[in-house]
Design a protein around this motif. Structure first.
Motif, PDB file in Angstrom:
ATOM      1  N   HIS A   1       1.960   1.592  -3.604  1.00 30.85           N
ATOM      2  CA  HIS A   1       0.988   1.769  -4.682  1.00 30.85           C
ATOM      3  C   HIS A   1      -0.011   2.888  -4.454  1.00 30.85           C
ATOM      4  CE1 HIS A   1       2.290  -2.291  -6.039  1.00 30.85           C
ATOM      5  NE2 HIS A   1       1.982  -1.792  -7.206  1.00 30.85           N
ATOM      6  N   LEU A   2      -0.363   3.181  -3.203  1.00 28.92           N
ATOM      7  CA  LEU A   2      -1.402   4.185  -2.987  1.00 28.92           C
ATOM      8  C   LEU A   2      -0.994   5.582  -3.453  1.00 28.92           C
ATOM      9  CD1 LEU A   2      -3.214   3.274   0.327  1.00 28.92           C
ATOM     10  CD2 LEU A   2      -4.132   3.417  -1.961  1.00 28.92           C
TER      11      LEU A   2
ATOM     12  N   ALA B   1      -1.364   5.569  -7.098  1.00 24.70           N
ATOM     13  CA  ALA B   1      -2.767   5.501  -7.518  1.00 24.70           C
ATOM     14  C   ALA B   1      -3.425   6.867  -7.392  1.00 24.70           C
ATOM     15  CB  ALA B   1      -3.502   4.474  -6.665  1.00 24.70           C
ATOM     16  N   PHE B   2      -3.194   7.520  -6.248  1.00 27.25           N
ATOM     17  CA  PHE B   2      -3.820   8.828  -6.060  1.00 27.25           C
ATOM     18  C   PHE B   2      -3.289   9.838  -7.067  1.00 27.25           C
ATOM     19  CE2 PHE B   2      -6.791   9.044  -2.627  1.00 27.25           C
ATOM     20  CZ  PHE B   2      -6.593   7.863  -1.939  1.00 27.25           C
TER      21      PHE B   2
ATOM     22  N   LEU C   1       0.825  -1.206   0.000  1.00 24.85           N
ATOM     23  CA  LEU C   1       0.000   0.000   0.000  1.00 24.85           C
ATOM     24  C   LEU C   1       0.854   1.248   0.000  1.00 24.85           C
ATOM     25  CD1 LEU C   1      -2.889  -0.944   2.405  1.00 24.85           C
ATOM     26  CD2 LEU C   1      -2.971  -0.722  -0.047  1.00 24.85           C
ATOM     27  N   ARG C   2       1.941   1.245   0.828  1.00 22.53           N
ATOM     28  CA  ARG C   2       2.806   2.419   0.876  1.00 22.53           C
ATOM     29  C   ARG C   2       3.408   2.726  -0.471  1.00 22.53           C
ATOM     30  NH1 ARG C   2       6.326   0.434   4.488  1.00 22.53           N
ATOM     31  NH2 ARG C   2       4.745  -0.609   5.695  1.00 22.53           N
TER      32      ARG C   2
END
Lengths: 76, 178
Positions: free
Chosen positions: A19-20, A23-24, A16-17
């Protein structure tokens, strides 16, 4: 042949650290691109159309073409 | 006792397990079968499989070991540094039938699949063609060129989508498309 123990924890957090933020950022970029390639030109097109728009003239042209049922062309 | 004569059943973890027809199965088939029927697999005992998605089967591939295999298994209980490479491979082959590389080997099946798809698409095209000739009724009058012309003229008269769409592309002064 003794291998190091593989990482067993925090795998989702790590993913998550990574890809997020991407993504945003990409979503924001897509939204900005859409705004400036689609919505702003469209708003401008409508503004330009209505700047020179004469409703009465258009109505009379449509009436003469005979498409209305409530008012017939002026000849009849 | 569960017995399966052929094909696939739901097994472990509600997944589909295709049992390898394995000669080291503990229970050999007893009655006289027709020559092409594989021996019944006892599904209530632990099974062996070669699957890419479920790696470690419930039992080793070979569980009836010869004397040489048994001594190798004893040697395995000591330090593995004493095993030669051939012995390590022999131990692997006792536990597993195919390696992952063998399981993942490419095949030419895709050509068959694609060929079959195209054959059926082509056949469908022929069927549709036949239908066009022998089944379809005549087209509605709204498809006539004269009707379509009058339809376009009426759309322009009504000022359909005059800002960015249909009528926006028509020049009303010069009476032609822009």
């Amino acid at each position: 042949m003794s291998l190091p123990k593989p990482v067993m924890r925090g795998l989702l957090g790590k993913r998550l650290r990574f890809h997020l933020p991407i993504a945003f950022t990409l979503s924001l970029a897509a939204a900005i691109a859409f705004k400036y390639t689609v919505t702003e030109p469209r708003k401008q097109a409508y503004a330009d159309f209505y700047k020179q728009y004469d409703a009465t003239k258009e109505f009379n042209a449509m009436r003469e073409a005979g498409i209305f049922e409530s008012v017939r062309p002026s000849g009849e | 006792m569960l017995r399966l004569v052929s094909g696939r059943v739901s097994g472990l973890l509600a997944r589909r397990v295709t049992p390898a027809v394995c000669t080291s199965s503990a229970r050999p088939a007893s009655h006289g079968h027709a020559p092409d029927v594989s021996p019944a697999v006892d599904m209530s005992r632990p099974m062996y499989w070669d699957r890419r998605d479920v790696p470690l089967p419930d039992r080793p591939f070979r569980d009836e070991l010869s004397a040489g295999d048994k001594s190798l298994k004893e040697k395995e209980k000591g330090s593995w540094k004493q095993l030669s490479n051939e012995e390590k491979i022999a131990l692997y082959r006792l536990s597993f039938n195919q390696t992952y590389a063998e399981m993942k080997r490419p095949s030419a099946e895709w050509k068959t699949v694609l060929g079959g798809v195209f054959i059926f698409l082509g056949f469908t095209g022929l069927v549709v063609w036949w239908q066009r000739v022998y089944v379809y009724p005549p087209a509605p009058r709204t498809f006539d060129p004269e009707w379509q012309q009058k339809q376009v003229q009426r759309m322009l008269d009504m000022r359909v989508n005059p800002v960015e769409g249909f009528s926006a592309k028509w020049d009303y002064e010069k009476k032609q498309w822009k």
